[in-house]
Design a protein around this motif. Structure first.
Motif, mmCIF file in Angstrom:
data_model
loop_
_atom_site.group_PDB
_atom_site.id
_atom_site.type_symbol
_atom_site.label_atom_id
_atom_site.label_comp_id
_atom_site.label_asym_id
_atom_site.label_seq_id
_atom_site.Cartn_x
_atom_site.Cartn_y
_atom_site.Cartn_z
ATOM 1 N N VAL A 60 -3.286 -2.394 10.008
ATOM 2 C CA VAL A 60 -4.202 -2.741 8.583
ATOM 3 C C VAL A 60 -4.472 -1.240 7.868
ATOM 4 N N ARG A 61 -4.905 -0.214 8.523
ATOM 5 C CA ARG A 61 -5.186 1.102 7.882
ATOM 6 C C ARG A 61 -3.793 1.716 7.186
ATOM 7 N N PRO A 62 -2.594 1.495 7.847
ATOM 8 C CA PRO A 62 -1.485 1.839 6.961
ATOM 9 C C PRO A 62 -1.286 1.318 5.793
ATOM 10 N N VAL A 63 -1.561 -0.174 5.767
ATOM 11 C CA VAL A 63 -1.332 -0.655 4.512
ATOM 12 C C VAL A 63 -2.046 -0.407 3.648
ATOM 13 N N GLU A 64 -3.699 0.015 3.828
ATOM 14 C CA GLU A 64 -4.289 0.332 2.534
ATOM 15 C C GLU A 64 -3.874 1.844 2.103
ATOM 16 N N ASN A 65 -3.040 2.509 2.727
ATOM 17 C CA ASN A 65 -2.726 3.658 2.391
ATOM 18 C C ASN A 65 -1.341 3.456 1.328
ATOM 19 N N TRP A 66 -0.587 2.524 1.613
ATOM 20 C CA TRP A 66 0.528 2.122 0.767
ATOM 21 C C TRP A 66 0.076 1.310 -0.381
ATOM 22 N N ILE A 67 -1.039 0.577 -0.193
ATOM 23 C CA ILE A 67 -1.490 0.086 -1.539
ATOM 24 C C ILE A 67 -2.097 1.114 -2.434
ATOM 25 N N ARG A 68 -2.597 2.155 -1.920
ATOM 26 C CA ARG A 68 -3.131 3.275 -3.077
ATOM 27 C C ARG A 68 -1.997 4.072 -3.422
ATOM 28 N N LEU A 69 -0.957 4.305 -2.521
ATOM 29 C CA LEU A 69 0.170 5.007 -3.287
ATOM 30 C C LEU A 69 0.813 4.024 -4.169
ATOM 31 N N LEU A 70 1.288 2.709 -4.104
ATOM 32 C CA LEU A 70 1.691 1.931 -4.941
ATOM 33 C C LEU A 70 1.029 1.836 -6.187
ATOM 34 N N GLY A 71 -0.413 1.801 -5.933
ATOM 35 C CA GLY A 71 -1.280 1.779 -7.153
ATOM 36 C C GLY A 71 -1.175 2.904 -8.130
ATOM 37 N N ALA A 72 -1.166 3.922 -7.380
ATOM 38 C CA ALA A 72 -1.092 5.352 -8.259
ATOM 39 C C ALA A 72 0.322 5.475 -9.006
ATOM 40 N N HIS A 73 1.476 4.657 -8.355
ATOM 41 C CA HIS A 73 2.908 4.937 -8.987
ATOM 42 C C HIS A 73 3.632 3.553 -9.097
ATOM 43 N N PRO A 74 3.252 3.300 -10.433
ATOM 44 C CA PRO A 74 3.950 1.760 -11.023
ATOM 45 C C PRO A 74 5.250 1.524 -10.599
ATOM 46 N N HIS A 75 6.194 2.735 -10.302
ATOM 47 C CA HIS A 75 7.371 2.487 -10.080
ATOM 48 C C HIS A 75 7.821 2.037 -8.791
ATOM 49 N N LEU A 76 7.083 2.343 -7.724
ATOM 50 C CA LEU A 76 7.244 2.115 -6.523
ATOM 51 C C LEU A 76 7.598 0.782 -5.965
ATOM 52 N N ARG A 77 8.453 0.330 -4.832
ATOM 53 C CA ARG A 77 8.634 -0.846 -4.151
ATOM 54 C C ARG A 77 8.370 -0.491 -2.722
ATOM 55 N N LEU A 78 7.977 -1.746 -2.277
ATOM 56 C CA LEU A 78 7.730 -1.620 -0.665
ATOM 57 C C LEU A 78 8.292 -2.630 -0.004
ATOM 58 N N ALA A 79 9.020 -2.354 1.148
ATOM 59 C CA ALA A 79 9.469 -3.233 2.048
ATOM 60 C C ALA A 79 8.601 -3.256 3.303
ATOM 61 N N HIS A 80 7.678 -4.296 3.452
ATOM 62 C CA HIS A 80 6.765 -4.440 4.768
ATOM 63 C C HIS A 80 7.154 -5.155 5.863
ATOM 64 N N LEU A 81 7.362 -4.670 6.920
ATOM 65 C CA LEU A 81 7.702 -5.205 8.161
ATOM 66 C C LEU A 81 6.442 -5.952 8.692
ATOM 67 N N SER A 82 6.489 -7.069 8.680
ATOM 68 C CA SER A 82 5.439 -7.951 9.180
ATOM 69 C C SER A 82 5.838 -8.796 10.317
ATOM 70 N N THR A 83 5.354 -10.049 10.772
ATOM 71 C CA THR A 83 6.067 -10.732 11.802
ATOM 72 C C THR A 83 5.857 -12.175 11.632
ATOM 73 N N ALA A 84 6.723 -12.898 11.934
ATOM 74 C CA ALA A 84 6.697 -14.560 11.886
ATOM 75 C C ALA A 84 5.674 -14.822 12.425
ATOM 76 N N PHE A 85 4.922 -14.084 13.520
ATOM 77 C CA PHE A 85 3.959 -14.705 14.468
ATOM 78 C C PHE A 85 2.626 -14.541 13.785
ATOM 79 N N VAL A 86 2.608 -14.145 12.159
ATOM 80 C CA VAL A 86 1.319 -14.305 11.403
ATOM 81 C C VAL A 86 0.777 -15.770 11.484
ATOM 82 N N GLY A 87 1.950 -16.539 11.824
ATOM 83 C CA GLY A 87 1.509 -18.148 11.805
ATOM 84 C C GLY A 87 0.657 -18.647 12.980
ATOM 85 N N GLY A 88 0.344 -17.554 14.101
ATOM 86 C CA GLY A 88 -0.462 -17.910 15.140
ATOM 87 C C GLY A 88 -0.189 -19.071 15.756
#
Length: 712
Positions: A105-133
């Motif tokens: 979770v902490r790295p995601v907060e950093n990415w949100i801040r980075l994208l928020g400060a630079h509107p031209h950025l895009r992000l590919a986020h590696l999650s997992t299908a097991f967020v379905g629990g």
């Protein structure tokens, strides 16, 4: 997609993403690697092959604010990249939700801040299908929160990270990729890291004879190179937003019994496992189902297997199939590559490589070069203690380095808590670490005055003996109270004053200390405290030393032993008792009016998660001392922020001693004093954020329109 930032290159999927990026027409690929970056880079080059000249490495830690970079480097990074790939994640199974949140979770907060400060950025986020629990049935690419529960903290933390991205303002520029169980490359069978599906495959290949599973349940496998190619391909073609399941789905998955039969046919496999009903799983937990490279306890492994060797979600892949087929990317069938994967795993020794992965996933690794400043090795001076007698007091200290003198005063964490900071300053400063009477090695008869004003006078005598007319004075905890008393009495000696998480005004003793003082007054009270605190569960609890660290894993046996030193003998316990009973809050209350006249250049440093004194006390000191120029709040750190974040602490000190002041936060806008400092670590300024772990990130520097007193 010309300039790419990749976090998590040292992961199973991250290495494949790097391999595919290396073959694309991109200008630069920037990697964020931790304290062992050279070793990881060598392994990446060995695995991926020669990297193109258009790549660079940044030393940092994705779990630290701004990835551990300074503000200038952070701004420069955001300005020169246009696409990010976040593949870093803590995949090891376990029961520590806090640890999982740190890694996911902490790295995601950093990415949100980075994208928020630079509107031209895009992000590919590696999650997992097991967020379905534990959700049963079809789980689509549109689903996230379905009221599901989770098998383990890893799933829950990955869900929290994805939920945080979905709720953030940058969500339209984030593309989420959810792979199922990941194995090595379909082309070669090789794997950079033995996470993902490898514990399950190890069990099926003979690591466990009896397994708690349903042989009719379907297991969904995907190769890592397919996941990496899919991510790079879609982002290269301008994908913005959306969620894609990178999985085999119902048709591409295998029945557990069929998979076990395929695995058993490999030459490297052992005896074919036998499946037991789920009702038998608790019995296997008692003895454990298998041991996979000392990954965790055998019982924990059995629970892990029982969770995944039964039918759970079926992953819908409609969106991913439609988008990837148009680009000629197709997920291969397991029968095509599984043999190569198993043979490669056997050749590379599952257990040995898994222990390497376990080392890479340690919690909140303090990078050796936060912001790019290299740490120095400790020399013999760190072990050599000197002493000088001032009247009845034998002052013990260590004298390390050369240059302008800096005096470090400690509290309950001990003098060694300063060692990490001193390592980083010894080349430029002469560092004097003075042992507090009662808490450290300094000694005096029990009839002597152990009060804090007397200790300030003791230090003044030491400086006179050393011929030091002016010093930088740095104090933490009780040492900070001594520093205040010293500064108001001998301001002409203090060049710069630094106060960190300390007793001040009427905020002390804290309730925990007051309770100890009551026990100490009882006959045999000190012996009782020594015996109780020596009991490890008590020492590691919040009634013991847990409050001194932010992360429980930082409370190592070595650190606990150091914290126990003041009660390790009858003589030490007597000195500690004398010190505790001498504590008087009146000594700091009486100098409150003198602090209001102190114009020495002053810096306040505070841990956002201080469990004893909230950041409001930092604000009060900042407001009351006219010479206070700067207030620094360190996220993810508590009362011992100097020990938990030595890189950042040393960097702040260096900037302050050199006279450097930064005017704005990394979004280019400041705030009022009341906005920039919170009442406590859970109430941050409007420019701050409380992340999913409850930690606070605040604007790093606070300045106010005040004349700076020149150094005398």
């Amino acid at each position: 997609m010309k300039n790419v930032l990749l976090t998590g290159a040292d992961s199973l999927v991250g290495a494949e993403v790097l391999a595919h990026l290396a073959r694309q027409a991109v200008d630069t690929v920037t990697l964020v690697l931790g304290h062992d970056g050279d070793e990881v880079l060598d392994r990446l080059v060995e695995y991926v092959g020669p990297l193109p000249v258009r790549f660079e490495v940044i030393a940092g830690d994705v779990r630290q604010p701004r990835f551990g970079l300074d503000r200038e480097a952070w701004r420069d990074l955001g300005e020169r990249i246009d696409c990010g790939f976040h593949c870093a994640q803590l995949e090891l199974p376990g029961n520590d939700l806090d640890l999982a949140r740190q890694g996911n979770v902490r790295p995601v907060e950093n990415w949100i801040r980075l994208l928020g400060a630079h509107p031209h950025l895009r992000l590919a986020h590696l999650s997992t299908a097991f967020v379905g629990g534990r959700r049963n049935g079809l789980f689509t690419e549109f689903d996230l929160d379905c009221g599901q529960t989770f098998r383990n903290p890893w799933e829950e933390s990955k869900f929290a990270a994805e939920e945080r991205l979905r709720e953030s303002p940058v969500s339209p520029r984030v593309t989420v990729f959810r792979p199922s169980h990941v194995v090595g490359s379909a082309q070669t069978g090789e794997a950079f890291a033995f996470t993902g599906a490898y514990p399950l495959l190890f069990a099926l290949a003979g690591g466990g004879r009896w397994l708690p599973g349903d042989k009719l349940a379907r297991l969904d496998l995907v190769p890592a190179d397919y996941v990496g190619e899919a991510m790079v391909t879609l982002m290269r073609h301008g994908q913005r937003g959306g969620t894609f399941h990178l999985a085999g789905g119902w048709k591409g998955s295998l029945e557990l019994g069929e998979l076990a039969q395929m695995v058993a046919g490999e030459p490297a496999a052992g005896r074919r496992p036998r499946f037991l009903p789920q009702l038998m799983a608790p019995l296997l937990r008692l003895g454990g189902a298998l041991t996979f490279g000392a990954l965790s306890s055998r019982g924990a492994e059995a629970r892990h297997l029982a969770d995944y060797l039964r039918q759970g979600c079926v992953f819908d892949t409609f969106l991913a199939d439609a988008a990837l087929e148009a680009q000629g990317v197709v997920c291969p069938e397991p029968a095509i590559y599984l043999g190569r994967v198993l043979r490669a795993a056997a050749r590379q020794d599952w257990g040995r490589r898994q222990r390497q992965v376990e080392t890479l996933a340690q919690p909140v690794v303090k990078v050796a070069a936060e912001g790019g400043a290299a740490a120095h090795a400790r020399g013999p001076a760190f072990e050599e203690r000197k002493s000088f007698r001032v009247k009845d007091y034998e002052v013990v200290y260590r004298d390390i380095g050369s240059g302008p003198a800096v005096v470090f005063l400690h509290g309950f964490a001990g003098a060694e808590a300063w060692d990490g900071v001193v390592e980083r300053l010894q080349d430029r400063y002469r560092c004097l670490i003075v042992e507090t009477l009662g808490l450290g090695e300094s000694r005096a008869p029990l009839t002597a005055d152990y009060g804090l004003p007397a200790q300030a006078a003791m230090i003044r005598g030491l400086l006179s003996h050393l011929g030091l007319e002016r010093v930088h004075l740095v104090g933490n905890d009780t040492g900070g109270a001594i520093a205040q008393l010293f500064a108001v009495r001998w301001p002409e000696v203090v060049d710069h004053l630094v106060l960190s998480d300390c007793d001040a005004f009427d905020n002390w003793p804290p309730p925990q200390v007051e309770r100890l003082r009551k026990v100490m007054r009882l006959p045999g009270g000190m012996a009782l405290i020594g015996a109780v605190m020596s009991f490890r569960p008590v020492a590691r609890s919040r009634s013991g030393f847990r409050r001194l660290v932010t992360e429980a894993d930082d409370l190592t046996p070595q650190r606990v032993q150091r914290y126990l030193r003041p009660v390790s003998s009858a003589e030490r316990r007597s000195r500690l008792r004398r010190f505790f009973l001498s504590l008087d809050p009146a000594c700091t209350q009486d100098i409150a009016h003198l602090l209001q006249q102190l114009d020495n250049r002053t810096l306040i440093i505070w841990g956002c998660e201080d469990d004893y004194w909230s950041t409001s006390w930092a604000q009060k000191l900042y407001e009351e001392i006219p010479g206070a120029e700067r207030l620094e709040l360190i996220p993810f750190a508590g009362i011992s922020c100097h020990e938990e974040r030595p890189d950042r602490f040393a960097e702040i000190l260096s900037e302050f001693f050199a006279g450097g002041v930064e005017k704005t936060d990394d979004r280019g806008a400041g705030g009022t004093e009341s906005e920039l400092v919170a009442e406590n670590a859970s109430q941050a300024s409007p420019d701050s954020r409380v992340d999913e772990t409850g930690a606070v990130e605040v604007p790093s520097l606070v300045d106010r329109p005040r004349a700076v007193s020149p150094s005398r």
